[in-house]
Design a protein around this motif. Structure first.
Motif, mmCIF file in Angstrom:
data_model
loop_
_atom_site.group_PDB
_atom_site.id
_atom_site.type_symbol
_atom_site.label_atom_id
_atom_site.label_comp_id
_atom_site.label_asym_id
_atom_site.label_seq_id
_atom_site.Cartn_x
_atom_site.Cartn_y
_atom_site.Cartn_z
ATOM 1 N N ASN A 157 -50.024 -0.562 18.550
ATOM 2 C CA ASN A 157 -49.317 0.668 18.927
ATOM 3 C C ASN A 157 -48.811 1.417 17.700
ATOM 4 O OD1 ASN A 157 -47.416 -1.450 18.507
ATOM 5 N ND2 ASN A 157 -45.873 -0.328 19.650
ATOM 6 N N SER B 130 -50.340 5.048 16.645
ATOM 7 C CA SER B 130 -49.410 6.179 16.595
ATOM 8 C C SER B 130 -49.497 6.901 15.267
ATOM 9 C CB SER B 130 -47.972 5.698 16.832
ATOM 10 O OG SER B 130 -47.817 5.206 18.132
ATOM 11 N N ARG C 10 -50.885 10.733 15.023
ATOM 12 C CA ARG C 10 -49.985 11.769 14.504
ATOM 13 C C ARG C 10 -50.671 12.564 13.407
ATOM 14 N NH1 ARG C 10 -45.722 8.158 14.881
ATOM 15 N NH2 ARG C 10 -46.069 7.495 12.731
ATOM 16 N N CYS D 109 -57.370 5.670 22.189
ATOM 17 C CA CYS D 109 -56.437 4.639 22.682
ATOM 18 C C CYS D 109 -57.137 3.664 23.618
ATOM 19 C CB CYS D 109 -55.261 5.295 23.407
ATOM 20 S SG CYS D 109 -54.136 6.204 22.326
ATOM 21 N N THR E 201 -48.175 6.197 30.593
ATOM 22 C CA THR E 201 -47.008 6.135 29.715
ATOM 23 C C THR E 201 -45.793 6.602 30.506
ATOM 24 O OG1 THR E 201 -48.359 6.639 27.773
ATOM 25 C CG2 THR E 201 -45.987 6.961 27.566
ATOM 26 N N ALA F 228 -51.001 11.041 21.984
ATOM 27 C CA ALA F 228 -49.883 11.192 21.050
ATOM 28 C C ALA F 228 -48.855 12.160 21.630
ATOM 29 C CB ALA F 228 -50.398 11.679 19.700
ATOM 30 N N GLU G 250 -45.834 12.488 20.960
ATOM 31 C CA GLU G 250 -44.898 13.012 19.970
ATOM 32 C C GLU G 250 -45.366 14.316 19.350
ATOM 33 O OE1 GLU G 250 -47.068 9.538 17.915
ATOM 34 O OE2 GLU G 250 -46.422 10.115 19.917
ATOM 35 N N ASN G 251 -46.601 14.718 19.601
ATOM 36 C CA ASN G 251 -47.093 16.007 19.101
ATOM 37 C C ASN G 251 -46.727 17.160 20.039
ATOM 38 O OD1 ASN G 251 -48.256 14.858 16.824
ATOM 39 N ND2 ASN G 251 -50.245 14.550 17.798
ATOM 40 N N SER H 114 -49.429 -3.051 26.256
ATOM 41 C CA SER H 114 -49.328 -2.028 25.210
ATOM 42 C C SER H 114 -49.523 -2.587 23.810
ATOM 43 C CB SER H 114 -47.972 -1.314 25.291
ATOM 44 O OG SER H 114 -46.909 -2.243 25.126
#
Length: 426
Positions: A17, A21, A25, A38, A167, A209, A211-212, A326
């Protein structure tokens, strides 16, 4: 990208993970491509025993004896053929051969081509093999789960030990609500659904992702498993309280507690490592949390008197067996057999108890499925600390043992987790 990630994981023994990540990113792929990467990486890792069983039928030497990069090529090709229905077998074979030629493995291109063609034309006899091959899980772990939970529950755990691409996130109630966030994510093409019975939890299919996303960068949510969110609720933290999270990184439970407290009171998030403390603080700032203070501290040490808290969360380091979906490489590690780990967990729990104010609440939790790290730790603690009593708890679909200790099973909750709430008598 999947090939490079798998090589890196095998060479550095890193967690999938974290490696994924970092790569996603940097690459900023579109959600579909990120989801494919993934699925391929996690799939190869979690099905390794099954893949090697199939590949070894067509190799003169076991695949484990091949170079690590050739192993990755063979496993990636075999996984696409056996488990990815949308990838034509011919494409899986041809792309694997092309990748072999472009990544410094030209010497193996012919062998990769021949073996994968045989895999494509073979039968699925692995489906009738023993549990170790069917579930791609070492026999020692299978035996441990059967002994711990019985054969039926062990089989359910093994069936749920493969990632499904979902997720879970926790809506930041300081800035938005579930309906608004769900609409925003759907506008971006993400299938976000409300989790039944959990007002602030959303499920996103496809992974990638997150977080993007602008919504993530704007602090509208944080990624957090369902059991972790439910564990935080066991603390019953309220506005104005003083709360300690003694092993807090990466900070998800501290963030949820701060939101439950409506940004009123104080949350102290402790961790041993400075870079993880910094990670927690930056996460709090992104989410607009004002009451959180991230501090460096060794949870094995006593709290200095007279420091007391209304609520203390003790989410200890563990073998991580509940996180296999995960972090699939965990299934191949023997840390769950460690004798030192329960001693560490017991020590951290004992030290944390000293900081609970009279009438306060202490929650012990792990992300593992191992009674020796869960129920047995709490039983010893309660026997040694008569001033604490178990607070009975129950959640639909979870196992309830020993009068109110909770085991969340991955079949129902997406991952395995344990939590027990204990109250200090006034």
């Amino acid at each position: 990208m999947a090939f490079e990630v798998l090589k890196s994981i095998e060479r550095a023994d890193s967690y999938s993970n974290l490696e994924l990540s970092a790569r996603l990113r940097e690459a900023r792929l579109d959600p579909r491509d990120a989801g494919f990467v993934c699925a391929l990486v996690y799939g190869v890792l979690e099905r390794r025993i099954t893949l090697d069983y199939v590949l070894n039928q067509y190799l003169s030497k076991p695949v484990e004896k091949a170079r690590y990069d050739v192993r990755a090529l063979l496993r990636m090709g075999a996984y696409q053929i056996l488990f990815m229905d949308r990838i034509p077998d011919s494409a899986a074979v041809n792309e694997s051969v092309k990748l072999a030629r472009s990544c410094g493995c030209s010497f193996a291109a012919g062998m990769v081509n021949a073996v994968l063609r045989k895999v494509s034309g073979g039968n699925a006899d692995w489906l009738s093999a023993g549990w170790e091959v069917r579930f791609s899980c070492p026999q020692r772990l299978i035996d441990f789960w059967i002994q711990s939970y019985g054969e039926e529950t062990a089989e359910a755990i093994l069936n749920a030990a493969f990632g499904d691409g979902r997720t879970y996130i926790r809506v930041n109630t300081l800035r938005t609500n579930a309906d608004s966030l769900r609409a925003m994510l759907r506008d971006r093409g993400l299938a976000a659904e409300q989790v039944p019975g959990m007002d602030h939890a959303l499920c996103i299919a496809g992974g990638g992702a997150l977080e993007n996303l602008p919504e993530y960068r704007g602090g509208l949510f944080h990624v957090q498993s369902l059991p972790s969110q439910l564990c935080a609720s066991l603390l019953d933290a309220r506005p104005g309280m003083h709360v300690a999270d003694v092993c807090a990184a990466p900070g998800g439970k501290s963030f949820t507690l701060s939101q439950m407290m409506e940004n009123q009171g104080a949350v102290y998030s402790f961790d041993l490592h400075p870079h993880r403390v910094d990670l927690i603080q930056k996460g709090a700032e992104r989410l607009g949390i004002k009451i959180l203070s991230a501090q460096e501290r060794d949870a094995r040490n006593p709290f200095p008197p007279p420091q007391k808290f209304d609520r203390v969360l003790c989410d200890v380091p563990c073998s991580g067996l509940g996180d296999i979906a995960s972090k699939p490489e965990i299934r191949y590690k023997d840390i769950f057999l460690s004798e030192e780990l329960p001693l560490l967990q017991q020590k951290i729990l004992d030290r944390s108890a000293s900081a609970v104010a009279p009438g306060g609440r202490l929650v012990y939790s792990t992300c593992t499925l191992s009674p020796r790290e869960n129920e047995e730790i709490c039983k010893v603690f309660l026997a040694d600390h008569p001033q604490f009593c178990l607070v009975p708890a129950a959640f639909e679909g979870a196992l309830c043992t020993d009068g109110g200790m909770i085991t969340f099973l991955p079949e129902t909750f997406g991952c395995g987790f344990f939590a027990a709430a204990m109250e200090r008598r006034a």
